[in-house]
Design an enzyme around this catalytic site. Structure first.
Site, short mmCIF file in Angstrom:
data_model
loop_
_atom_site.label_atom_id
_atom_site.label_comp_id
_atom_site.label_asym_id
_atom_site.label_seq_id
_atom_site.Cartn_x
_atom_site.Cartn_y
_atom_site.Cartn_z
N LYS A 1 -13.62 6.07 -5.23
CA LYS A 1 -13.64 6.61 -6.59
C LYS A 1 -13.01 5.66 -7.59
O LYS A 1 -13.56 5.41 -8.66
CB LYS A 1 -12.89 7.96 -6.66
CG LYS A 1 -13.45 9.04 -5.74
CD LYS A 1 -12.74 10.36 -5.92
CE LYS A 1 -11.27 10.38 -5.55
NZ LYS A 1 -10.99 10.19 -4.12
N ARG B 1 -8.71 18.60 -8.49
CA ARG B 1 -8.68 18.64 -7.03
C ARG B 1 -8.59 20.07 -6.51
O ARG B 1 -8.58 20.27 -5.30
CB ARG B 1 -7.45 17.87 -6.52
CG ARG B 1 -7.75 16.44 -6.06
CD ARG B 1 -6.39 15.84 -5.75
NE ARG B 1 -6.37 14.78 -4.80
CZ ARG B 1 -6.28 13.48 -5.15
NH1 ARG B 1 -6.35 13.10 -6.40
NH2 ARG B 1 -6.14 12.57 -4.22
N ARG C 1 -5.94 -1.26 2.93
CA ARG C 1 -6.23 -1.39 1.50
C ARG C 1 -5.00 -1.92 0.75
O ARG C 1 -3.88 -1.54 1.04
CB ARG C 1 -6.58 0.01 0.99
CG ARG C 1 -6.85 0.11 -0.47
CD ARG C 1 -7.52 1.42 -0.79
NE ARG C 1 -6.58 2.54 -0.87
CZ ARG C 1 -6.92 3.73 -1.34
NH1 ARG C 1 -8.15 3.97 -1.72
NH2 ARG C 1 -6.04 4.70 -1.39
N ARG D 1 0.04 1.09 -1.02
CA ARG D 1 0.56 2.41 -1.34
C ARG D 1 1.34 3.01 -0.18
O ARG D 1 0.95 2.85 0.98
CB ARG D 1 -0.61 3.36 -1.69
CG ARG D 1 -1.12 3.13 -3.08
CD ARG D 1 -2.36 3.89 -3.38
NE ARG D 1 -2.37 5.28 -2.94
CZ ARG D 1 -3.30 6.15 -3.31
NH1 ARG D 1 -4.24 5.78 -4.14
NH2 ARG D 1 -3.27 7.39 -2.86
N ARG E 1 -4.11 14.07 3.64
CA ARG E 1 -4.91 13.99 2.40
C ARG E 1 -6.34 14.46 2.65
O ARG E 1 -6.95 15.11 1.80
CB ARG E 1 -4.88 12.55 1.85
CG ARG E 1 -3.53 12.23 1.20
CD ARG E 1 -3.22 10.75 1.22
NE ARG E 1 -4.05 9.97 0.34
CZ ARG E 1 -4.15 8.64 0.39
NH1 ARG E 1 -3.48 7.96 1.30
NH2 ARG E 1 -4.91 8.01 -0.46
#
Ligand code: AMP
Length: 214
Positions: A13, A88, A127, A161, A172
């Site tokens: 996203k 969300r 990532r 992160r 998540r």
């Protein structure tokens, strides 16, 4: 245009939102980025959400709706907005509808990015992003040409992160299926839902999104 990008963590996203920003001059409204900024600033709210975010749970509707309302009050969406990671929950979706209609505005489309769970876990572990410009990299699939400089802006400030670890990713994903996936039906019923395959190359996904929005 006001667009929501909907999808599980790791669906891409943020990457796609950044491309839409470059192409159409829209603003990216990412509640995750706003919450991380609050955390980094050491504010009371930042301290309150730090542990929740590290675990991978959702912060309260009240906090994120407040962040979005503040952005809209500051005119952030004048040239159109891409909502990334918001809403969300159904409560957040209702609140966004009300915030927009009270400003004489509305949502134009909700793009659901479909990915499989295994890919999500692979994408998230590995990532890292450039702290200078936000460019997203990956240990396996997209390393910067020079190890100590961002391809895009040249900064040597790569960040990982705290919640990009296997345990938080599972939490998540669960939060996505429990709280966020009902939004697919919600926006489908409103006639706003477009669905794209999020598993291709970044440029293929971008092309799919562009054609879904045209
Ligand atoms: P993201 O960068 O969108 O993956 O968000 C990172 C974390 O921030 C999430 O795992 C949640 O803890 C929190 N968060 C971001 N956006 C929201 C939201 N709309 N509602 C609740 N929690 C959020």
């Amino acid at each position: 245009m006001n667009i929501i990008l909907l999808g599980p963590p790791g669906a891409g996203k943020g990457t796609q939102a950044r491309m839409l920003v470059e192409k159409h001059g829209m603003v990216q409204l990412s509640t995750g980025d706003m919450l991380r900024a609050a955390k980094d600033s050491g504010s009371e709210m930042g301290k309150q959400v730090a542990d929740i975010m590290a675990r991978g749970d959702l912060v309260t509707d009240e906090i994120v709706i407040g962040l979005i309302a503040e952005q809209l009050d500051n005119g952030a969406d004048e040239s159109g907005a891409i909502y990334d990671g918001f809403p969300r929950t159904l409560g957040q979706a209702d609140a966004l509808g009300e915030l927009l209609s009270s400003r004489g505005s509305k949502l134009d489309a909700v793009v659901e990015m479909r990915v499989d769970d295994e890919a999500v876990v692979r994408r998230i572990s590995g990532r890292f992003t450039c702290g200078g410009c936000g460019e997203v990299y990956h240990d396996d699939t997209k390393r910067p040409a020079k190890p100590d400089a961002c391809d895009n802006c040249g900064a040597n400030d790569f960040k990982r992160r705290a919640d990009d670890n296997a345990e938080s990713v599972r939490t998540r994903l669960m939060a996505y299926y429990k709280e966020t996936s009902p939004l697919i039906g919600y926006y489908h019923a409103k006639g706003l839902l477009k669905s794209v395959d999020g598993m291709g190359d970044i440029s293929d996904v971008q092309a799919e999104i562009t054609s879904a929005l045209s």
